[in-house]
Design a protein around this motif. Structure first.
Motif, PDB file in Angstrom:
ATOM      1  N   GLN A  77      53.716 -20.690  25.170  1.00 29.00           N
ATOM      2  CA  GLN A  77      54.557 -20.348  24.030  1.00 29.00           C
ATOM      3  C   GLN A  77      55.526 -19.213  24.379  1.00 29.00           C
ATOM      4  O   GLN A  77      56.717 -19.263  24.033  1.00 29.00           O
ATOM      5  CB  GLN A  77      53.683 -19.946  22.845  1.00 29.00           C
ATOM      6  CG  GLN A  77      54.454 -19.716  21.555  1.00 29.00           C
ATOM      7  CD  GLN A  77      53.528 -19.349  20.408  1.00 29.00           C
ATOM      8  OE1 GLN A  77      52.407 -18.877  20.622  1.00 29.00           O
ATOM      9  NE2 GLN A  77      53.981 -19.561  19.183  1.00 29.00           N
ATOM     10  N   GLN A  78      55.009 -18.201  25.085  1.00 31.74           N
ATOM     11  CA  GLN A  78      55.859 -17.091  25.487  1.00 31.74           C
ATOM     12  C   GLN A  78      56.950 -17.561  26.449  1.00 31.74           C
ATOM     13  O   GLN A  78      58.102 -17.118  26.361  1.00 31.74           O
ATOM     14  CB  GLN A  78      55.014 -15.990  26.147  1.00 31.74           C
ATOM     15  CG  GLN A  78      54.060 -15.288  25.188  1.00 31.74           C
ATOM     16  CD  GLN A  78      54.805 -14.568  24.075  1.00 31.74           C
ATOM     17  OE1 GLN A  78      55.812 -13.918  24.319  1.00 31.74           O
ATOM     18  NE2 GLN A  78      54.286 -14.678  22.863  1.00 31.74           N
TER      19      GLN A  78
ATOM     20  N   ARG B  18      59.574 -19.314  24.560  1.00 30.59           N
ATOM     21  CA  ARG B  18      60.422 -18.345  23.842  1.00 30.59           C
ATOM     22  C   ARG B  18      61.400 -17.658  24.794  1.00 30.59           C
ATOM     23  O   ARG B  18      62.550 -17.429  24.437  1.00 30.59           O
ATOM     24  CB  ARG B  18      59.551 -17.301  23.150  1.00 30.59           C
ATOM     25  CG  ARG B  18      58.790 -17.857  21.945  1.00 30.59           C
ATOM     26  CD  ARG B  18      57.886 -16.811  21.336  1.00 30.59           C
ATOM     27  NE  ARG B  18      57.190 -17.329  20.158  1.00 30.59           N
ATOM     28  CZ  ARG B  18      56.270 -16.662  19.495  1.00 30.59           C
ATOM     29  NH1 ARG B  18      55.926 -15.428  19.892  1.00 30.59           N
ATOM     30  NH2 ARG B  18      55.689 -17.191  18.433  1.00 30.59           N
ATOM     31  N   ARG B  19      60.918 -17.347  26.010  1.00 32.69           N
ATOM     32  CA  ARG B  19      61.813 -16.724  26.986  1.00 32.69           C
ATOM     33  C   ARG B  19      62.954 -17.672  27.350  1.00 32.69           C
ATOM     34  O   ARG B  19      64.115 -17.255  27.455  1.00 32.69           O
ATOM     35  CB  ARG B  19      61.031 -16.316  28.233  1.00 32.69           C
ATOM     36  CG  ARG B  19      60.213 -15.048  28.063  1.00 32.69           C
ATOM     37  CD  ARG B  19      59.731 -14.535  29.405  1.00 32.69           C
ATOM     38  NE  ARG B  19      58.741 -15.429  29.981  1.00 32.69           N
ATOM     39  CZ  ARG B  19      57.436 -15.306  29.785  1.00 32.69           C
ATOM     40  NH1 ARG B  19      56.963 -14.337  29.003  1.00 32.69           N
ATOM     41  NH2 ARG B  19      56.596 -16.146  30.350  1.00 32.69           N
TER      42      ARG B  19
ATOM     43  N   GLN C 268      64.105 -20.051  25.475  1.00 35.35           N
ATOM     44  CA  GLN C 268      64.982 -20.158  24.312  1.00 35.35           C
ATOM     45  C   GLN C 268      65.904 -18.948  24.209  1.00 35.35           C
ATOM     46  O   GLN C 268      67.094 -19.090  23.905  1.00 35.35           O
ATOM     47  CB  GLN C 268      64.135 -20.292  23.046  1.00 35.35           C
ATOM     48  CG  GLN C 268      64.957 -20.550  21.784  1.00 35.35           C
ATOM     49  CD  GLN C 268      64.056 -20.715  20.564  1.00 35.35           C
ATOM     50  OE1 GLN C 268      62.896 -20.330  20.578  1.00 35.35           O
ATOM     51  NE2 GLN C 268      64.599 -21.302  19.506  1.00 35.35           N
ATOM     52  N   ARG C 269      65.344 -17.746  24.489  1.00 31.28           N
ATOM     53  CA  ARG C 269      66.182 -16.544  24.443  1.00 31.28           C
ATOM     54  C   ARG C 269      67.275 -16.605  25.500  1.00 31.28           C
ATOM     55  O   ARG C 269      68.415 -16.195  25.259  1.00 31.28           O
ATOM     56  CB  ARG C 269      65.313 -15.292  24.628  1.00 31.28           C
ATOM     57  CG  ARG C 269      64.502 -14.920  23.397  1.00 31.28           C
ATOM     58  CD  ARG C 269      63.981 -13.500  23.508  1.00 31.28           C
ATOM     59  NE  ARG C 269      63.044 -13.342  24.597  1.00 31.28           N
ATOM     60  CZ  ARG C 269      61.728 -13.504  24.483  1.00 31.28           C
ATOM     61  NH1 ARG C 269      61.205 -13.831  23.312  1.00 31.28           N
ATOM     62  NH2 ARG C 269      60.930 -13.344  25.521  1.00 31.28           N
TER      63      ARG C 269
END
Length: 334
Positions: free
Chosen positions: A155-156, A159-160, A162-163
């Motif tokens: 998940q992290q 998110r990275r 996506q960022r």
């Protein structure tokens, strides 16, 4: 057993790939590998050393309260170390690992469990072997990745990513925005230039209309119509012709040759008599505005009545400009 952050050591007594003595059983091998891993965490405290270097075998043995031969047998042979040795090694390795920003990778209980399993294997004790197997299973479970942790890591990572994608889009949008702002600025400059050019053109046209009106006012119709054969020019006529040529010359010098010619053509065809028109042509020659003179001769000879063309040609001939007179007659003949 985790080895995160630990640099592999190849060669020498700490080599993880070093072969065990022939006949060493699996339980003792697992214990030996764990001991080697802990020994690799030991670092020298010698201030003369560059950085915290791994200990030599003799230095490690001295620090752990044994001799180099016993330490070698603990790591590579059948010899199973006593519990106090394991506790000492674990304590020293953990202390050095903390300084280096690492972790031991195994708990003391798990290490003692490996020792118990190796002892049971050595004694062929079914209970010890079963206990050791349980300990091994627990160690494997401890070393196995946690599903929840893996999910969290995924998940992290998502998110990275996506960022990063959003940051890339933002950079792209900012670049496009800067490009569009530059394009808008350039368009504004272009529009301003066009407005200025239009204003100048309007002003020129207005000036031309004013000059034509002034010429019409200056060339007021005489109370007594001029006879067709009357070729005398009054000072007022001469002044009007020269004023017209001066205005045309000013327009021509400023790059408005078309406006200058329009002024000449309309004035000579609508306001001036043939003698005045001849004077205009002569004045243009005198002021070296030959292109305007040539164009005026051609258009006047082509468009005006034959009587007026012949009158202007006669005036030009008498003024010493036979070439201009001939050009006007040729224009009349087409």
């Amino acid at each position: 057993m985790s080895s995160a952050g630990r640099s592999p050591v190849t060669g020498g007594w700490l080599d993880p790939g070093k072969k065990f003595k022939e006949g060493v059983r699996p339980g003792k091998r697992r214990l030996g590998l764990a001991l080697r891993s802990l020994c690799r965490l030991l670092r020298s405290d010698d201030p003369g050393e560059t950085g915290r270097q791994p200990l030599k075998q003799a230095e490690a043995a001295k620090r752990l309260g044994c001799n180099a031969g016993d330490l070698s047998r603990y790591l590579n042979d059948h010899r199973i170390p006593p519990q106090d040795f394991l506790e000492c090694l674990y304590k020293e390795a953990c202390a050095d690992a903390v300084v280096s920003g690492q972790d031991a990778g195994i708990s003391l209980q798990a290490l003692l469990g490996l020792r118990a399993s190796a002892l049971g294997e050595q004694r062929d004790c079914e209970y010890c072997l079963e206990t050791g197997g349980r300990v091994d299973a627990l160690i494997q479970q401890l070393n196995a990745p946690c599903p929840a942790c893996e999910a969290h890591q995924r998940q992290q990572e998502a998110r990275r990513r996506q960022r990063k994608q959003l940051a890339a889009r933002l950079r792209s949008a900012r670049t496009e925005g800067a490009r569009l702002r530059m394009t808008v600025a350039e368009l504004k400059v272009t529009v301003a230039d066009l407005k200025t050019e239009l204003a100048e053109k309007s002003a020129s046209e207005a000036g031309l209309r004013e000059r034509l009106a002034a010429a019409q006012g200056a060339r007021a119709q005489l109370p007594v119509p001029r006879r067709p054969g009357d070729r005398q020019l009054s000072p007022k006529d001469v002044s009007a012709a020269r004023q017209l040529v001066a205005q045309a010359e000013e327009l021509d010098k400023s790059g408005r040759e078309d406006l200058a010619f329009t002024l000449l053509r309309q004035s000579t065809t609508e306001l001036f008599s043939p003698p005045e028109t001849a004077l205009v042509v002569a004045e243009l020659r005198y002021r070296e505005r030959d292109r305007l003179a040539d164009d005026l001769i051609h258009v006047y000879g082509r468009d005006q009545e034959t009587q007026d063309v012949m009158a202007v040609a006669l005036e030009l001939h008498e003024k010493g400009a036979p070439d201009d007179a001939g050009a006007m007659l040729r224009a009349a003949l087409g």
